[in-house]
Design an enzyme around this catalytic site. Structure first.
Site, PDB file in Angstrom:
ATOM      1  N   HIS A  64       3.339  75.136 -37.662  1.00  0.00           N
ATOM      2  CA  HIS A  64       3.927  73.805 -37.510  1.00  0.00           C
ATOM      3  C   HIS A  64       3.027  72.757 -38.148  1.00  0.00           C
ATOM      4  O   HIS A  64       1.913  73.057 -38.605  1.00  0.00           O
ATOM      5  CB  HIS A  64       4.068  73.461 -36.013  1.00  0.00           C
ATOM      6  CG  HIS A  64       5.216  74.143 -35.351  1.00  0.00           C
ATOM      7  ND1 HIS A  64       6.407  73.526 -35.096  1.00  0.00           N
ATOM      8  CD2 HIS A  64       5.343  75.421 -34.893  1.00  0.00           C
ATOM      9  CE1 HIS A  64       7.238  74.388 -34.512  1.00  0.00           C
ATOM     10  NE2 HIS A  64       6.613  75.538 -34.372  1.00  0.00           N
ATOM     11  N   GLU A 113       8.837  68.760 -42.209  1.00  0.00           N
ATOM     12  CA  GLU A 113       8.034  69.827 -41.601  1.00  0.00           C
ATOM     13  C   GLU A 113       8.644  71.204 -41.807  1.00  0.00           C
ATOM     14  O   GLU A 113       7.932  72.174 -42.083  1.00  0.00           O
ATOM     15  CB  GLU A 113       7.847  69.555 -40.106  1.00  0.00           C
ATOM     16  CG  GLU A 113       6.981  70.606 -39.412  1.00  0.00           C
ATOM     17  CD  GLU A 113       6.930  70.420 -37.901  1.00  0.00           C
ATOM     18  OE1 GLU A 113       7.448  69.405 -37.395  1.00  0.00           O
ATOM     19  OE2 GLU A 113       6.378  71.313 -37.224  1.00  0.00           O
ATOM     20  N   GLU A 158      -0.781  73.895 -35.385  1.00  0.00           N
ATOM     21  CA  GLU A 158      -0.339  72.596 -35.897  1.00  0.00           C
ATOM     22  C   GLU A 158      -1.301  72.310 -37.038  1.00  0.00           C
ATOM     23  O   GLU A 158      -2.464  71.964 -36.821  1.00  0.00           O
ATOM     24  CB  GLU A 158      -0.429  71.510 -34.809  1.00  0.00           C
ATOM     25  CG  GLU A 158       0.559  71.691 -33.659  1.00  0.00           C
ATOM     26  CD  GLU A 158       1.988  71.216 -33.998  1.00  0.00           C
ATOM     27  OE1 GLU A 158       2.252  70.870 -35.169  1.00  0.00           O
ATOM     28  OE2 GLU A 158       2.825  71.199 -33.084  1.00  0.00           O
ATOM     29  N   HIS A 166      10.957  75.036 -36.791  1.00  0.00           N
ATOM     30  CA  HIS A 166      12.167  74.265 -37.111  1.00  0.00           C
ATOM     31  C   HIS A 166      13.046  74.985 -38.153  1.00  0.00           C
ATOM     32  O   HIS A 166      12.856  76.170 -38.394  1.00  0.00           O
ATOM     33  CB  HIS A 166      11.771  72.842 -37.533  1.00  0.00           C
ATOM     34  CG  HIS A 166      10.725  72.260 -36.618  1.00  0.00           C
ATOM     35  ND1 HIS A 166      11.030  71.781 -35.363  1.00  0.00           N
ATOM     36  CD2 HIS A 166       9.367  72.174 -36.738  1.00  0.00           C
ATOM     37  CE1 HIS A 166       9.909  71.379 -34.762  1.00  0.00           C
ATOM     38  NE2 HIS A 166       8.880  71.615 -35.573  1.00  0.00           N
TER      39      HIS A 166
HETATM   40 ZN    ZN Z   1       6.854  71.424 -35.289  1.00  0.00          ZN
END
Ligand code: ZN
Length: 286
Positions: A175, A120, A251, A82
């Site tokens: 992430h 995030e 993640e 992001h």
């Molecule tokens: Zn993400």
């Protein structure tokens, strides 16, 4: 998705993450870097790898200390998920780009956030920079897919292109997830499956396993709600689909879970993630 009505931004972020955190990447067709305010290929300020400096102590045997010896000349691309400007540039971010396997997906997403509002993109940016510093200190050349945390994008296909163009020895996307399922917590590492090229086969599998093993060894719990034993095969992630280099997507945990959020929101917690990720990458490269 039984989202608690928090600020709309948070709600949007949750949806964005469920839809895209897992699939934050998209695809190739290098749309000119127009949408991306940020230039993708910034050679991180990481000290260039002294092509000749074999790291560490003894010649070939990994030093008995923590970090394994990594041969010189290695290139690692770190992809912090992001970007800080995504939320205010929805048109650019929602633009459809190729994501591999014939799919089209949004250029990028806003990502998720903790219930307290820690976003995030800020988490991934911070962790990636800590990893970068550790790898650079070992003489590894590090390239980041974005140069700051205030820009827009890059699109997932452009992120994949950074790794391909750098001929990266390893590409690691960082992430955090956002699930409101009760008790859902823990990390998982996603990889392209079925593989679309040789690099997505055994090399990516080894990178994925090294990252999983490293995070487990550092004490992080594997996901209770996605994948198996911390591993998650995916066919829908553009960044992984479009990669021609060994790649994996971590993640780190569930930002909507109090325990995981506590770790991710603390500097010490982020350093712990970074230490584990950097060590795993060095293990992979050694
Ligand atoms: Zn993400």
């Amino acid at each position: 998705m039984t989202t608690l009505p928090r600020a709309t931004i948070a709600v949007a972020a949750v949806f964005a993450c469920l839809a895209a955190c897992g699939n934050p990447e998209a695809s190739p067709a290098p749309p000119p870097s127009s949408t991306t305010a940020t230039s993708t290929t910034t050679t991180s300020s990481a000290p260039p790898a002294p092509a000749s400096s074999p790291p560490a102590s003894t010649s070939s045997s990994p030093s008995s200390s923590s970090a394994p010896a990594v041969p010189g000349g290695k290139v690692v691309v770190l992809d912090p998920g992001h970007n800080g400007g995504n939320g205010s540039h929805t048109a650019e971010i929602n633009k459809q780009v190729p994501a591999g396997r014939g799919q089209m997906k949004p250029c990028n997403t806003t990502g998720t956030a903790t219930n307290a509002g820690y976003e995030e993109h800020a988490f991934t940016w911070d962790v990636a920079n800590r990893v970068k510093d550790e790898l650079a200190a070992k003489g590894i050349k590090v390239v980041m897919t974005r140069p700051n945390d205030t820009g827009v994008g890059p699109c997932v296909d452009q992120r994949a292109a950074v790794g391909n163009q750098a001929k990266a020895d390893a590409v690691v996307s960082i992430h955090a997830d956002g699930s409101d399922s009760a008790g859902a917590h823990g990390f998982h590492v996603a990889y392209s499956n079925p593989p679309l090229n040789a690099a997505q086969g055994a090399p990516s599998s080894k990178l994925t396993h090294d990252l999983r093993d490293g995070l487990k060894a550092a004490g992080f719990a594997t996901s209770t709600y996605i994948g198996t034993d911390g591993l998650s095969p995916r066919a829908d992630l553009g960044g992984l689909n479009l990669s021609e280099r060994p790649s994996a997507l971590i993640e780190c945990g569930n930002m909507r879970n109090a325990g995981d959020a506590g770790t991710m929101s603390s500097s010490d917690g982020r350093q712990k993630y970074a230490d584990a990720i950097a060590k795993a990458i060095m293990a992979y490269l050694s």
